[in-house]
Scaffold this motif. Structure first.
Motif, PDB file in Angstrom:
ATOM      1  N   UNK A 171      -0.004  -5.447  -4.756  1.00 40.97           N
ATOM      2  CA  UNK A 171      -1.065  -4.723  -5.443  1.00 40.97           C
ATOM      3  C   UNK A 171      -2.138  -4.323  -4.417  1.00 40.97           C
ATOM      4  N   UNK A 172      -2.449  -5.266  -3.520  1.00 45.13           N
ATOM      5  CA  UNK A 172      -3.394  -4.973  -2.434  1.00 45.13           C
ATOM      6  C   UNK A 172      -2.767  -5.420  -1.128  1.00 45.13           C
ATOM      7  N   UNK A 173      -2.175  -4.483  -0.425  1.00 49.13           N
ATOM      8  CA  UNK A 173      -1.449  -4.840   0.793  1.00 49.13           C
ATOM      9  C   UNK A 173      -2.399  -5.425   1.832  1.00 49.13           C
ATOM     10  N   UNK A 174      -2.005  -6.554   2.457  1.00 47.97           N
ATOM     11  CA  UNK A 174      -2.871  -7.170   3.473  1.00 47.97           C
ATOM     12  C   UNK A 174      -3.166  -6.227   4.645  1.00 47.97           C
ATOM     13  N   UNK A 175      -2.333  -5.218   4.853  1.00 51.86           N
ATOM     14  CA  UNK A 175      -2.570  -4.313   5.982  1.00 51.86           C
ATOM     15  C   UNK A 175      -3.439  -3.124   5.582  1.00 51.86           C
ATOM     16  N   UNK A 213       3.115   7.342  -0.383  1.00 56.97           N
ATOM     17  CA  UNK A 213       3.283   6.635  -1.664  1.00 56.97           C
ATOM     18  C   UNK A 213       2.691   5.225  -1.590  1.00 56.97           C
ATOM     19  N   UNK A 214       2.947   4.519  -0.464  1.00 56.92           N
ATOM     20  CA  UNK A 214       2.411   3.159  -0.376  1.00 56.92           C
ATOM     21  C   UNK A 214       0.889   3.182  -0.172  1.00 56.92           C
ATOM     22  N   UNK A 215       0.394   4.205   0.529  1.00 56.68           N
ATOM     23  CA  UNK A 215      -1.054   4.307   0.723  1.00 56.68           C
ATOM     24  C   UNK A 215      -1.746   4.608  -0.608  1.00 56.68           C
ATOM     25  N   UNK A 216      -1.107   5.459  -1.402  1.00 57.00           N
ATOM     26  CA  UNK A 216      -1.690   5.806  -2.697  1.00 57.00           C
ATOM     27  C   UNK A 216      -1.761   4.564  -3.592  1.00 57.00           C
ATOM     28  N   UNK A 217      -0.704   3.753  -3.572  1.00 64.69           N
ATOM     29  CA  UNK A 217      -0.705   2.525  -4.377  1.00 64.69           C
ATOM     30  C   UNK A 217      -1.865   1.638  -3.951  1.00 64.69           C
TER      31      UNK A 217
END
Lengths: 216, 216
Positions: A9-13, A205-209
């Motif tokens: 939900x909130x990527x550590x990177x 897509x992953x940045x948008x999430x």
């Protein structure tokens, strides 16, 4: 059958594309398969529902009808075996591309994970600087060997494959360390990976999430 | 076509079965395929002839007719895909067994290699004891998760598979550390692996190679 993967939900990177769902997204984009994403909090990752999918409480997982898989390497291989675009047609070429997947995820990634673990578990220890030097030498040795093999070709063994997808993904973890730049052909190789349209779509897509979750 | 693998002329473990050719020997014994072995000195492993087979100068490699492979994980998977005995018949079961191979070689083996690297690269450093404690905690976490998943079943997912072969091989590296014994079901799991006739034949073969080389 719809494919569903899990991601942070909130990527550590902070959305830099280093979380392992990125590798699966990239593979799905390369072969043109749509997918759904279920975002998980750190808490949800350790709960029974997710542990049933991944006993180590990690992302990504992969669900498609009756099949549930964990381990990003296994998921990428599963995608590569079922859709055209990530493995050569001839049996020997396929086996060699798969060997490069294992090389990326074991021989190359192992000391890179050690470096990251050192930074978050030993960053405040008096020995940290000395130890980082030891780990960096282990990484340098592998990068020199990889650089020597790659030479001036575009991809590791013929056309772009799941082996390159994994190798580029692993090398990306070294961004900011300065280690990659010691081998210009490896820097250029990683840049070729990042320039692929499928990589860019997966990255967005992953940045948008991440951006959406952070805005909540 | 005859299969030829490479192995250490003098294994650093003294024939305890921890060198990675053991995993390939075990897989070949499980599926009943005969093989030749070419033993290599440490010097020969870094020479161009071997680097052409494995760019990282490691053993084992695998040659069969036109095909040359490196990375023990890829070799075991290649054997498992071409011969009955190491993967289930149904597609989903096969994918899950392969996921366990990746789990063994990445999620579980990574901190175990870190522990071994610490012992030979930092064993004489003043911080060694403190660092070993940090690494051991990383390993313990993974072992607890694996133990919880295994529960009281015999193998990780149905019948013995290439996933179990890799997992047992990886866990064997912890012998003597005391870490495995903290999870009795994992100790018993490893013992079941070692008790397989194919494991025993492979173990004897690698020990014989070591004993013969040492007697020269």
């Amino acid at each position: 059958m719809m494919i569903t993967i899990t991601a942070f939900e909130r990527s550590p990177d902070g959305g830099k594309g280093l979380a392992r769902d990125m590798r699966v997204r990239w593979a799905l984009e390369e072969v043109g398969q749509p997918y759904d994403v279920r975002l998980l909090s750190f808490k949800a990752m350790k709960e029974p529902a997710h542990l049933a999918l991944n006993p180590f409480g990690q992302i990504p997982t992969y669900e498609e009808g009756d099949l549930a898989l964990f381990e990003s390497g296994a998921i990428v291989l599963h995608i590569a075996e079922r859709h055209a675009g990530l493995l050569p047609d001839d049996a020997n070429g396929r086996a060699r591309a798969i060997a490069w997947m294992f090389a990326a995820l074991t021989t190359i990634e192992e000391p890179i994970i050690d470096r990251e673990a050192a930074r978050y578990l030993e960053g405040d220890k008096p020995w940290f600087t000395q130890r980082l030097r030891i780990v960096d030498e282990r990484i340098r040795k592998r990068l020199r060997e990889l650089s020597a093999r790659l030479g001036d070709v575009e991809w590791l063994d013929g056309a772009f494959s799941a082996g390159d997808l994994e190798m580029v993904s692993v090398l990306l973890r070294l961004k900011g360390s300065g280690l990659l730049e010691e081998n210009p052909n490896l820097s250029a190789y990683v840049a070729r990976g990042e320039a692929r349209p499928a990589y860019k779509r997966a990255f967005e897509a992953q940045l948008e999430a991440f951006t959406t979750a952070s805005a909540v």
